[in-house]
Design a protein around this motif. Structure first.
Motif, PDB file in Angstrom:
ATOM      1  N   ILE A 217      38.706 -18.028  43.725  1.00 49.08           N
ATOM      2  CA  ILE A 217      37.566 -17.922  42.909  1.00 49.08           C
ATOM      3  C   ILE A 217      36.504 -17.657  43.726  1.00 49.08           C
ATOM      4  O   ILE A 217      35.965 -18.702  44.692  1.00 49.08           O
ATOM      5  N   PRO A 218      36.168 -16.662  44.039  1.00 50.70           N
ATOM      6  CA  PRO A 218      34.961 -16.487  45.071  1.00 50.70           C
ATOM      7  C   PRO A 218      33.717 -17.152  45.063  1.00 50.70           C
ATOM      8  O   PRO A 218      33.454 -17.493  43.813  1.00 50.70           O
ATOM      9  N   ALA A 219      33.136 -17.390  46.029  1.00 52.25           N
ATOM     10  CA  ALA A 219      31.808 -18.408  45.905  1.00 52.25           C
ATOM     11  C   ALA A 219      30.710 -17.744  45.319  1.00 52.25           C
ATOM     12  O   ALA A 219      30.253 -16.468  45.626  1.00 52.25           O
ATOM     13  N   PRO A 220      29.982 -18.251  44.638  1.00 53.89           N
ATOM     14  CA  PRO A 220      28.503 -17.579  43.825  1.00 53.89           C
ATOM     15  C   PRO A 220      27.675 -17.209  44.984  1.00 53.89           C
ATOM     16  O   PRO A 220      27.316 -17.851  45.832  1.00 53.89           O
ATOM     17  N   THR A 221      27.158 -16.270  44.684  1.00 52.95           N
ATOM     18  CA  THR A 221      26.235 -15.629  45.541  1.00 52.95           C
ATOM     19  C   THR A 221      24.840 -16.032  45.084  1.00 52.95           C
ATOM     20  O   THR A 221      24.600 -16.353  43.943  1.00 52.95           O
ATOM     21  N   ALA A 222      23.813 -15.576  46.028  1.00 51.00           N
ATOM     22  CA  ALA A 222      22.334 -16.145  45.655  1.00 51.00           C
ATOM     23  C   ALA A 222      21.960 -15.475  44.185  1.00 51.00           C
ATOM     24  O   ALA A 222      21.042 -15.818  43.645  1.00 51.00           O
ATOM     25  N   ASP A 223      22.267 -14.140  44.360  1.00 52.39           N
ATOM     26  CA  ASP A 223      21.590 -13.433  43.170  1.00 52.39           C
ATOM     27  C   ASP A 223      22.036 -13.700  41.967  1.00 52.39           C
ATOM     28  O   ASP A 223      21.757 -13.020  40.950  1.00 52.39           O
ATOM     29  N   TYR A 224      23.005 -14.642  41.668  1.00 49.13           N
ATOM     30  CA  TYR A 224      23.479 -15.109  40.364  1.00 49.13           C
ATOM     31  C   TYR A 224      22.360 -15.659  39.585  1.00 49.13           C
ATOM     32  O   TYR A 224      22.518 -15.925  38.416  1.00 49.13           O
ATOM     33  N   ARG A 225      21.266 -16.232  40.097  1.00 47.68           N
ATOM     34  CA  ARG A 225      20.351 -16.583  39.274  1.00 47.68           C
ATOM     35  C   ARG A 225      19.576 -15.603  38.211  1.00 47.68           C
ATOM     36  O   ARG A 225      18.972 -15.938  37.458  1.00 47.68           O
ATOM     37  N   PHE A 226      19.900 -14.353  38.720  1.00 40.46           N
ATOM     38  CA  PHE A 226      19.091 -13.353  37.900  1.00 40.46           C
ATOM     39  C   PHE A 226      19.935 -12.637  36.802  1.00 40.46           C
ATOM     40  O   PHE A 226      19.774 -11.582  36.239  1.00 40.46           O
ATOM     41  N   PHE A 227      21.096 -13.292  36.592  1.00 38.78           N
ATOM     42  CA  PHE A 227      21.903 -12.687  35.356  1.00 38.78           C
ATOM     43  C   PHE A 227      21.329 -13.001  34.035  1.00 38.78           C
ATOM     44  O   PHE A 227      20.536 -13.897  33.833  1.00 38.78           O
ATOM     45  N   THR A 228      21.591 -12.221  33.054  1.00 37.93           N
ATOM     46  CA  THR A 228      21.083 -12.576  31.608  1.00 37.93           C
ATOM     47  C   THR A 228      22.240 -13.438  30.917  1.00 37.93           C
ATOM     48  O   THR A 228      23.484 -13.221  30.906  1.00 37.93           O
ATOM     49  N   CYS A 229      21.837 -14.374  30.021  1.00 35.08           N
ATOM     50  CA  CYS A 229      22.520 -15.444  29.322  1.00 35.08           C
ATOM     51  C   CYS A 229      22.513 -15.122  27.872  1.00 35.08           C
ATOM     52  O   CYS A 229      21.439 -14.499  27.397  1.00 35.08           O
ATOM     53  N   PRO A 230      23.667 -14.855  27.182  1.00 33.27           N
ATOM     54  CA  PRO A 230      23.859 -14.366  25.826  1.00 33.27           C
ATOM     55  C   PRO A 230      22.972 -15.355  24.881  1.00 33.27           C
ATOM     56  O   PRO A 230      22.559 -16.473  25.338  1.00 33.27           O
ATOM     57  N   LEU A 231      22.326 -14.809  23.782  1.00 30.73           N
ATOM     58  CA  LEU A 231      21.273 -15.357  22.945  1.00 30.73           C
ATOM     59  C   LEU A 231      22.102 -16.549  22.298  1.00 30.73           C
ATOM     60  O   LEU A 231      23.286 -16.664  21.997  1.00 30.73           O
ATOM     61  N   ASN A 232      21.352 -17.740  22.196  1.00 25.87           N
ATOM     62  CA  ASN A 232      21.907 -19.176  21.810  1.00 25.87           C
ATOM     63  C   ASN A 232      22.817 -19.805  22.693  1.00 25.87           C
ATOM     64  O   ASN A 232      23.401 -20.809  22.099  1.00 25.87           O
ATOM     65  N   CYS A 233      23.165 -19.217  23.766  1.00 23.10           N
ATOM     66  CA  CYS A 233      24.071 -19.972  24.792  1.00 23.10           C
ATOM     67  C   CYS A 233      23.114 -20.689  25.939  1.00 23.10           C
ATOM     68  O   CYS A 233      22.093 -20.258  26.177  1.00 23.10           O
TER      69      CYS A 233
END
Length: 370
Positions: free
Chosen positions: A52-68
């Motif tokens: 399981i690769p370590a999360p990278t810093a740009d993970y902050r900028f993902f989009t989250c599904p609506l109502n999640c």
């Protein structure tokens, strides 16, 4: 300008450390680090290794599904009224929670962009169909919870990496050969509350399942003890079924069993010697049956510590029912024996009957009331 670049690099490095710490806390909370690793990894291909690769810093900028609600690699979509798996789930998701929705089908492409998925919770939906290729791209899934759905059978082509499978409360009527094919890491199987009988478990259904230690088949329609389960079981729960007797050969192959639950059945008789095949048994539940006497094999179990016999039809206790005549045979004393709810006259029981029970409160007696 040079100073600004240096400060940006420092800030980015700091953010990466923060995400990694949050991810480690998640792994600890879900007991991911506590799973037993394979004892011999020499025969495991590179594709089967857990990475399981370590999360990278740009993970902050993902989009989250609506109502999640999305955190670092954790997506929580429970109680959101979804009728299908939501789109745009972040590719790096490790845990996906879809409990308590109205999902009725898992389609072929619903999970295709989630290669790092470690835990998937689909409890309490209306799932009646899972596409045979739904898990094709998932190679590291360890926890799969499908409880309380409408599945008529074990889904085909489940990931072979699964450690824990919970599929209780469905409509499974048969356990067939191939249902657990290749699942050599499976440790825990919860399959209670399904309408299959003992005869509906095919003899080769568990072939190749080498590390299964815990099976729960409670609240079903079992009429006898299954004899074709994996032989290395540590815990077996068969409570709330329709088992009417325990035969001599029922437990012959389960020599490693330490915990056994047969409570809330219709057991009238435990055949002499039937429990003698369980030398490592520590705890046995036989309460809420219609047993007329203490099973003869009980006193031969050197390590048995807890014995539940309450709410049966036992009317007499013999002096050697629980303890062997030879003083050196019993390795561990009982920590608890429950006998309340039986028609036995407790004032007629000889105190020596409990000579191998530790503590004054180790035996639970009571007046019998119909």
């Amino acid at each position: 300008m040079k100073t600004l670049v240096i400060l940006s690099i420092v800030a980015l490095s700091s953010a990466t450390s923060l995400f990694e710490n949050e991810f480690l806390h998640f792994l600890k909370d879900w007991d991911i680090w506590q799973q037993d690793p394979p004892q011999n990894t020499s025969d495991i291909s590179q594709s089967e290794q857990i990475t399981i690769p370590a999360p990278t810093a740009d993970y902050r900028f993902f989009t989250c599904p609506l109502n999640c609600v999305c955190q670092v690699r954790v997506v929580q979509c429970s109680d959101a009224g979804f009728k299908s798996v939501p789109a745009n789930i972040p590719k790096g998701t490790v845990m996906l929670d879809l409990q308590n929705n109205k999902i009725n089908e898992i389609k072929e492409g619903d999970l295709k962009n989630l290669p790092s998925l470690y835990a998937l919770f689909l409890v309490n939906n209306q799932i009646s169909k899972i596409h045979p290729k739904a898990f094709r791209s998932i190679k590291h899934l360890k926890l799969l919870y499908l409880s309380w759905n409408l599945l008529p059978q074990i889904p085909n082509n489940l990931p072979t990496s699964i450690l824990e499978l919970r599929i209780d409360g469905n409509e499974i009527k048969k356990i067939q050969k191939g249902d657990f094919q290749g699942m050599k890491f499976l440790h825990v199987l919860e399959i209670s509350g399904n309408p299959f009988d003992t005869t509906d478990i095919e003899p080769d259904a568990f072939n190749g399942v080498q590390r299964l230690m815990y099976i729960r088949m409670s609240e079903g329609k079992l009429s006898s003890v299954p004899k074709n389960l994996p032989s290395n079981l540590y815990e077996l729960y068969l409570d709330h079924n329709r088992i009417s007797s325990i035969e001599r050969e029922d437990f012959r192959q389960y020599k490693d069993l330490c915990r056994l639950d047969l409570s809330y059945n219709k057991i009238k008789e435990v055949e002499n010697g039937s429990l003698a095949y369980l030398p490592n048994l520590r705890l046995i539940h036989l309460e809420n049956n219609i047993i007329k006497k203490v099973p003869a094999s009980v006193k031969e179990l050197k390590y048995l510590q807890a014995l539940y016999l309450h709410n049966n039809n036992i009317s007499k206790i013999e002096v050697d029912d629980f303890c062997p005549k030879e003083s050196g045979m019993k390795k561990l004393h009982y920590s608890g024996i429950s006998l309340f709810g039986n028609p036995v006259k407790y004032w007629e029981i000889q105190p020596a009957s409990f000579r191998c029970v530790s503590g004054a409160h180790g035996v639970q007696l009571g007046n019998f009331k119909k």
